[in-house]
Design a protein around this motif. Structure first.
Motif, PDB file in Angstrom:
ATOM      1  N   TRP A   1      -0.361  12.168  -9.809  1.00 18.53           N
ATOM      2  CA  TRP A   1      -1.529  11.950  -8.949  1.00 18.53           C
ATOM      3  C   TRP A   1      -1.631  13.050  -7.894  1.00 18.53           C
ATOM      4  CZ3 TRP A   1      -5.677   8.891  -9.073  1.00 18.53           C
ATOM      5  CH2 TRP A   1      -6.415   8.721  -7.919  1.00 18.53           C
TER       6      TRP A   1
ATOM      7  N   ARG B   1       0.850  -1.200   0.000  1.00 16.52           N
ATOM      8  CA  ARG B   1       0.000   0.000   0.000  1.00 16.52           C
ATOM      9  C   ARG B   1       0.878   1.240   0.000  1.00 16.52           C
ATOM     10  NH1 ARG B   1      -5.538  -0.866   1.926  1.00 16.52           N
ATOM     11  NH2 ARG B   1      -5.482   1.370   1.651  1.00 16.52           N
TER      12      ARG B   1
ATOM     13  N   ALA C   1      -5.521   9.339  -0.404  1.00 17.82           N
ATOM     14  CA  ALA C   1      -5.250   7.957  -0.807  1.00 17.82           C
ATOM     15  C   ALA C   1      -4.588   7.928  -2.175  1.00 17.82           C
ATOM     16  CB  ALA C   1      -6.554   7.161  -0.850  1.00 17.82           C
TER      17      ALA C   1
ATOM     18  N   PRO D   1      -3.832   5.082  -5.113  1.00 19.71           N
ATOM     19  CA  PRO D   1      -4.190   3.707  -5.469  1.00 19.71           C
ATOM     20  C   PRO D   1      -2.994   2.766  -5.308  1.00 19.71           C
ATOM     21  CG  PRO D   1      -5.061   5.239  -7.086  1.00 19.71           C
ATOM     22  CD  PRO D   1      -4.161   6.037  -6.190  1.00 19.71           C
ATOM     23  N   ASP D   2      -3.236   1.606  -4.735  1.00 18.35           N
ATOM     24  CA  ASP D   2      -2.173   0.654  -4.449  1.00 18.35           C
ATOM     25  C   ASP D   2      -1.453   0.157  -5.701  1.00 18.35           C
ATOM     26  OD1 ASP D   2      -2.801   0.876  -1.756  1.00 18.35           O
ATOM     27  OD2 ASP D   2      -4.216  -0.801  -1.842  1.00 18.35           O
ATOM     28  N   ASP D   3      -2.136   0.156  -6.840  1.00 19.15           N
ATOM     29  CA  ASP D   3      -1.509  -0.339  -8.065  1.00 19.15           C
ATOM     30  C   ASP D   3      -0.761   0.752  -8.839  1.00 19.15           C
ATOM     31  OD1 ASP D   3      -3.762   1.046  -8.873  1.00 19.15           O
ATOM     32  OD2 ASP D   3      -4.389  -0.454 -10.344  1.00 19.15           O
ATOM     33  N   MET D   4      -0.708   1.959  -8.300  1.00 20.27           N
ATOM     34  CA  MET D   4      -0.011   3.063  -8.963  1.00 20.27           C
ATOM     35  C   MET D   4       1.500   2.851  -8.853  1.00 20.27           C
ATOM     36  SD  MET D   4      -0.650   7.093  -8.534  1.00 20.27           S
ATOM     37  CE  MET D   4      -2.179   6.910  -9.446  1.00 20.27           C
TER      38      MET D   4
END
Length: 72
Positions: free
Chosen positions: A52, A19, A39, A41-44
């Protein structure tokens, strides 16, 4: 810890347990306070974070601080 200058404000980003965690960064004293209302995104990917943060904080842009840049 990745450190960004986000329109004049220092923001730290750290990867932990798959994360992304976001922190307010005090670089003078090397203190970091967790920001829970932002937040990533975890896949970024690491390379996408500056963009972002720019999208999230774009209203804070000024002539003096027009960009988001990674500084550490």
């Amino acid at each position: 810890m990745l450190i960004y200058n986000v329109f004049g404000r220092h923001i730290g980003v750290q990867r932990k347990n798959e994360r992304w965690l976001v922190f307010r960064a005090d670089l003078t004293e090397r203190k970091f306070s967790r920001l829970y209302d932002i937040a990533i995104p975890d896949d970024m990917t690491e390379g996408e974070i500056a963009g972002w943060l720019g999208d999230i904080f774009h209203e804070a842009a000024t002539e003096r601080h027009p960009n988001v840049e990674r500084i550490e």
